[in-house]
Design a protein around this motif. Sequence first.
Motif, PDB file in Angstrom:
ATOM      1  N   ASP A 184     -16.066  -0.776   0.436  1.00 31.12           N
ATOM      2  CA  ASP A 184     -15.359  -2.044   0.599  1.00 31.12           C
ATOM      3  C   ASP A 184     -14.497  -2.363  -0.625  1.00 31.12           C
ATOM      4  OD1 ASP A 184     -16.421  -2.405   3.075  1.00 31.12           O
ATOM      5  OD2 ASP A 184     -17.942  -3.869   2.477  1.00 31.12           O
ATOM      6  N   VAL A 196     -11.177  -0.878  -0.222  1.00 35.67           N
ATOM      7  CA  VAL A 196     -10.322  -1.641   0.709  1.00 35.67           C
ATOM      8  C   VAL A 196      -9.754  -2.870  -0.004  1.00 35.67           C
ATOM      9  CG1 VAL A 196     -10.313  -3.013   2.836  1.00 35.67           C
ATOM     10  CG2 VAL A 196     -11.615  -0.875   2.736  1.00 35.67           C
ATOM     11  N   ILE A 197     -10.586  -3.556  -0.775  1.00 34.97           N
ATOM     12  CA  ILE A 197     -10.145  -4.763  -1.474  1.00 34.97           C
ATOM     13  C   ILE A 197      -9.031  -4.442  -2.472  1.00 34.97           C
ATOM     14  CG2 ILE A 197     -10.873  -6.556  -3.113  1.00 34.97           C
ATOM     15  CD1 ILE A 197     -13.702  -6.314  -1.738  1.00 34.97           C
ATOM     16  N   GLY A 232      -7.078  -1.581  -2.492  1.00 35.07           N
ATOM     17  CA  GLY A 232      -5.931  -1.019  -1.793  1.00 35.07           C
ATOM     18  C   GLY A 232      -5.301   0.139  -2.549  1.00 35.07           C
ATOM     19  N   LYS A 233      -4.425   0.827  -1.883  1.00 31.25           N
ATOM     20  CA  LYS A 233      -3.754   1.977  -2.487  1.00 31.25           C
ATOM     21  C   LYS A 233      -2.924   1.528  -3.679  1.00 31.25           C
ATOM     22  CE  LYS A 233      -1.141   6.117  -1.226  1.00 31.25           C
ATOM     23  NZ  LYS A 233      -0.451   6.846  -0.129  1.00 31.25           N
ATOM     24  N   LYS A 288      -2.484  -2.242  -4.349  1.00 31.06           N
ATOM     25  CA  LYS A 288      -1.575  -3.055  -3.543  1.00 31.06           C
ATOM     26  C   LYS A 288      -2.264  -4.300  -2.964  1.00 31.06           C
ATOM     27  CE  LYS A 288       1.413  -2.679   0.572  1.00 31.06           C
ATOM     28  NZ  LYS A 288       0.629  -3.528   1.504  1.00 31.06           N
ATOM     29  N   ASN A 289      -3.453  -4.112  -2.376  1.00 30.94           N
ATOM     30  CA  ASN A 289      -4.114  -5.240  -1.707  1.00 30.94           C
ATOM     31  C   ASN A 289      -4.524  -6.340  -2.677  1.00 30.94           C
ATOM     32  OD1 ASN A 289      -3.822  -3.856   0.652  1.00 30.94           O
ATOM     33  ND2 ASN A 289      -5.976  -3.302   0.900  1.00 30.94           N
ATOM     34  N   GLU A 324      -1.506  -8.306  -3.842  1.00 29.30           N
ATOM     35  CA  GLU A 324      -1.045  -9.263  -2.827  1.00 29.30           C
ATOM     36  C   GLU A 324      -1.983 -10.471  -2.754  1.00 29.30           C
ATOM     37  OE1 GLU A 324      -0.720  -7.120   0.817  1.00 29.30           O
ATOM     38  OE2 GLU A 324       1.199  -6.171   0.286  1.00 29.30           O
ATOM     39  N   GLN A 377      -9.619  -8.528   5.591  1.00 25.18           N
ATOM     40  CA  GLN A 377      -9.267  -7.145   5.269  1.00 25.18           C
ATOM     41  C   GLN A 377     -10.401  -6.190   5.625  1.00 25.18           C
ATOM     42  OE1 GLN A 377      -8.417  -7.273   1.070  1.00 25.18           O
ATOM     43  NE2 GLN A 377      -6.216  -7.415   1.365  1.00 25.18           N
ATOM     44  N   ALA A 397     -10.330  -3.224   8.356  1.00 22.47           N
ATOM     45  CA  ALA A 397     -10.469  -1.839   7.896  1.00 22.47           C
ATOM     46  C   ALA A 397     -11.639  -1.124   8.563  1.00 22.47           C
ATOM     47  CB  ALA A 397     -10.658  -1.810   6.380  1.00 22.47           C
TER      48      ALA A 397
END
Length: 324
Positions: free
Chosen positions: A38, A41-42, A44-45, A48-49, A52, A94, A98
Motif C-alpha cells: 500500500d 501505491v500511496i 506512486g511512480k 507522483k501520487n 499530487e 487510491q 489499486a
Amino acid sequence: MPSDAPVSRDNDSPPQSRSPSPVGNETLTLRALVSTKDAGVIIGKAGKNVAELREQTGVKAGVSKVIPGVHERVLTVTGSVEGVAKAYALIVSQLVSASPSSPVMSPTSSPTTAIRLLISHNLMGSVIGRNGLKIKAIQDSSGARMVASKDMLPQSTERIVEVQGSSDSIGRAIEEIGRCLLEDWERGVGTVLFHPGAGDERSGRRTHPTNRRSNGDVRRTSPSPGSPSSPPTNLRTQNISIPSDMVGCIIGRNGTKITEIRRLSGSKISIAKEPHDETGERMFTIVGTPEANEKALFLLYNQLESEKERRVGRDQQQQEELQD
C-alpha cells in the motif's frame, strides 16, 4: 480518560520521542500503519501520487523507509484537520482503486476498506470518551466503524485505531478524531512512537537498532581519567505524572522495579515524595539521552499497563467469587 492514565509533561524533549505539538493548536500530525504494498501505491511512480496529494490538500505527507524483512511502513500526514482528513480519504480511494478485490465489497454501497491509525495511548481516552460515548458519536456521525486495540505496540506507547468504511466515511471520522486529538494534544506529549520492526523480542534488547544500548549499564561505566567527552552532553529532562495508587507497582518491592527500569534505560529517574497538585498524582523526573528517556518511558508505561491488567483480572475474579 481513566484516572489511572498518566499525563506527560515534557521539558526540552526531542521530536522523535513524542507526538509533535501543534502550532497554534491548528496543525495535526496523524500517523497510520500501512503495508509495504500500500505504501507503494500511496507514493506512486517516482513519487507522483504523494506529490499530487500534497498539492490537492496542502498537507505534508511521507512514508517511512523500507526495512528489510519488515512488511509494514508508517504513513505520516501533517496539516490542518480538514486537510489531513481529505488526504486520508484520497489515500483510501487510491488503495481501493489499486486493489479492488481486497476491500470488502457491498452490493448496495460504496466499496469499504480500513486504515490503521497510530494513536498515543494517553490520547485514547480523548477518542473513546467516557463509557465509549465519543467513539460511538464519531461512528454515528461519520458512518465509519472504529475498532481500538487494547495493547500498545511493541517498544512504543502507541495503539492502533482501525477506521473501517468508505473513503468518505473514513475521511469524516478522521476529521472528528483529529479534532479530539488537537483538543487534548498536551496529553500526547512524551509518546514513544512505534517503528515497524521494533520489539520482535518483547524485551527489545537485540532486535531494533534504536535500542542498541538498552541495557543502560554501558553508559554507567566510569569515564577514563582525563577524558572530557565521556559524559553525555545531549541530556534531556522529562516529567510525567503517575497516579499515587500506581506508584508502588512501578517502584516494586524494595525498589526492585524502578532499579531495573533505571538499569535497562540508562536514565536517572527520581520520584516526588508527595503529590504535586490536587489530582493526587506524583511527579516522575527522567533525565538522560533522548534514546535512554524513550526507553524509560516505554518501560514505565509498560509497567502501568501490566498493573492495570492485573487489577482488572483481580476484580473480575472477586466478582466471580461473589457470584458463586
